[in-house]
Design a protein around this motif. Sequence first.
Motif, short mmCIF file in Angstrom:
data_model
loop_
_atom_site.label_atom_id
_atom_site.label_comp_id
_atom_site.label_asym_id
_atom_site.label_seq_id
_atom_site.Cartn_x
_atom_site.Cartn_y
_atom_site.Cartn_z
N ALA A 1 -21.96 -20.83 -90.81
CA ALA A 1 -22.30 -22.24 -90.59
C ALA A 1 -23.18 -22.76 -91.72
O ALA A 1 -23.95 -22.01 -92.33
CB ALA A 1 -23.00 -22.42 -89.25
N SER A 2 -23.07 -24.05 -91.97
CA SER A 2 -23.90 -24.71 -92.98
C SER A 2 -25.29 -24.98 -92.40
O SER A 2 -25.50 -24.82 -91.19
CB SER A 2 -23.26 -26.02 -93.41
N PRO A 3 -26.26 -25.38 -93.21
CA PRO A 3 -27.59 -25.70 -92.67
C PRO A 3 -27.57 -26.82 -91.64
O PRO A 3 -28.48 -26.92 -90.82
CB PRO A 3 -28.38 -26.13 -93.92
N PRO B 1 -29.44 -14.51 -91.86
CA PRO B 1 -29.58 -15.37 -93.04
C PRO B 1 -28.58 -14.97 -94.11
O PRO B 1 -28.02 -13.86 -94.10
CB PRO B 1 -31.02 -15.12 -93.50
N LEU B 2 -28.35 -15.85 -95.07
CA LEU B 2 -27.40 -15.61 -96.15
C LEU B 2 -28.09 -15.35 -97.48
O LEU B 2 -27.51 -15.57 -98.54
CB LEU B 2 -26.44 -16.79 -96.29
N GLY B 3 -29.33 -14.92 -97.43
CA GLY B 3 -30.06 -14.69 -98.67
C GLY B 3 -30.42 -16.01 -99.33
O GLY B 3 -31.01 -16.89 -98.71
N ASP B 4 -30.04 -16.15 -100.59
CA ASP B 4 -30.35 -17.36 -101.32
C ASP B 4 -29.38 -18.50 -101.01
O ASP B 4 -29.64 -19.65 -101.38
CB ASP B 4 -30.34 -17.09 -102.83
N ALA B 5 -28.27 -18.19 -100.36
CA ALA B 5 -27.29 -19.22 -100.05
C ALA B 5 -27.73 -20.03 -98.83
O ALA B 5 -28.43 -19.52 -97.95
CB ALA B 5 -25.92 -18.59 -99.79
N PRO B 6 -27.34 -21.30 -98.75
CA PRO B 6 -27.69 -22.09 -97.58
C PRO B 6 -26.86 -21.66 -96.37
O PRO B 6 -25.82 -21.03 -96.51
CB PRO B 6 -27.34 -23.52 -98.00
N GLY B 7 -27.33 -22.02 -95.19
CA GLY B 7 -26.58 -21.72 -93.98
C GLY B 7 -26.93 -20.38 -93.39
O GLY B 7 -27.90 -19.72 -93.77
N TYR B 8 -26.11 -19.96 -92.42
CA TYR B 8 -26.36 -18.71 -91.71
C TYR B 8 -25.06 -18.16 -91.14
O TYR B 8 -24.03 -18.86 -91.06
CB TYR B 8 -27.38 -18.93 -90.59
N LEU B 9 -25.10 -16.88 -90.76
CA LEU B 9 -23.97 -16.20 -90.15
C LEU B 9 -24.27 -15.96 -88.68
O LEU B 9 -25.33 -15.40 -88.34
CB LEU B 9 -23.71 -14.88 -90.86
#
Length: 470
Positions: A156-158, A227-235
């Motif tokens: 999902a996006s932020p 979290p996705l690290g430095d990428a936005p959003g989440y799993l």
Amino acid sequence: MLNRLSLRVRIFLFFCLLAVGALAVSSVALWISYLRVADPSLVNAFIMAEILMGFGFIALIIAVWLLFDDNVAKPIERLSAQLRARAHAGVSTDVDTQAARYLGDLAPAAAGLAEQLSGKTLDVAQAVAAETAYLTAEKERLTALLTEIPVAMVLASPTHRIVLYDGQAAGVLAQIAHPRLNASLFEYLQRGPLEQAHKKLSKSGFEVDCTLTSVDGAQTYSARMKPLGDAPGYLLIFDESAVNISPEEARPLVYDFDLLNSTDGGQFESLALQELCFVVFDTETTGLLPHKDEIVQIGAVRVVNGRIVEGEHLDMLVDPGMPIPPASTKVHKVSDHMVQGAPDIVEAGRTFHQFARDAVIVAHNAPFDMAFLRRHAKRMEVEWDHPILDTVLLSAVLFGASDKHTLDALCARLEITIPNELRHTALGDAVATAQALVKMLPMLQARGMATFGAVVEATRQHGRLLEDMN
């Protein structure tokens, strides 16, 4: 102001100005001549001469304008549309130089340039294809692997919009509503628990265990938010207990990572075309009268970021509540026997309404199809207030109002093939319309229509086409 008018309209205005000028010059010339003669008895003769000259000038200018329109303006409009289709829609049909034979060397020169560019484009495309073949194979293997993993996961996006879902997650989401890219997770899961988990994730930066509830409160899911690290959003990973589908029912991995950077908000009119989600649909009906006939089939596909999303489609038979005339069955192959036990228009309409949520609805001759749905809106307890685009009008904007704008003609211009067995089926025609839309979007942008509002404004000039078709 004149730049917003089409070439043919500007030429028409030029000839109107020429007619007015000719009448003004002849009137002044006769008036001066009358004053020099200074014989009042000749006034009627001068008036008659002016009337005859006026009709003669107007007739001559109209004749020249019609010839100019047919042999210059229309061919230029058609030639520019063909070149734009080759440049932006991947069309490779030959430029029609015969229709533009009165344009001198312009058409052959344009055809030669188009061939040269096509050759270079083909060479580049072959080189790119060779370089990306390995990556494509790796992606397919990764997709197949992720689809078979017995874990339901959603990226999902932020802003909590779906960027990716695997085969298992598709089954989980389908228990609530049809899974769709760029749909808000709040359409599936209650807002409170999801936002609380995301708040904890954002604060700690570590994985969060959470309990989520479907929007109707009927289902509860144990899940993990990573979290996705430095990428936005989440799993979002659902517990194995939520996965009730067998591997044989696994659906393809569906994703578009560009959606990670998408934002919410903004009026449709101001949104760029590439930011919009489109739901392209078609219906088959018992007849051609929206005020009395009924829908027997609805087909729809979704277009996100300029591409058709594989796996996100609707193909529903609908019980019309009335006999289907044999003449209609002969066209769309839907019989009374086929619709027995199918949902009625109320249930089917609600399903399509949910499928098209937060999207622009697109159809070929949209007023016809929408009239059937809107007639039952009160019974469905929904409002059909979606923004709407009509590919008939888009075709007129790009190829000129004088051309044919049937679905078959549009597909022929854009080199889209509709299999005979799928023509006049709701899903088959919806897919063909979606393919046409995907090819026309870059052509619209090349014409300077980068926003939805600009496209709608351009289509309004051709609204008469729909009145004639209906």
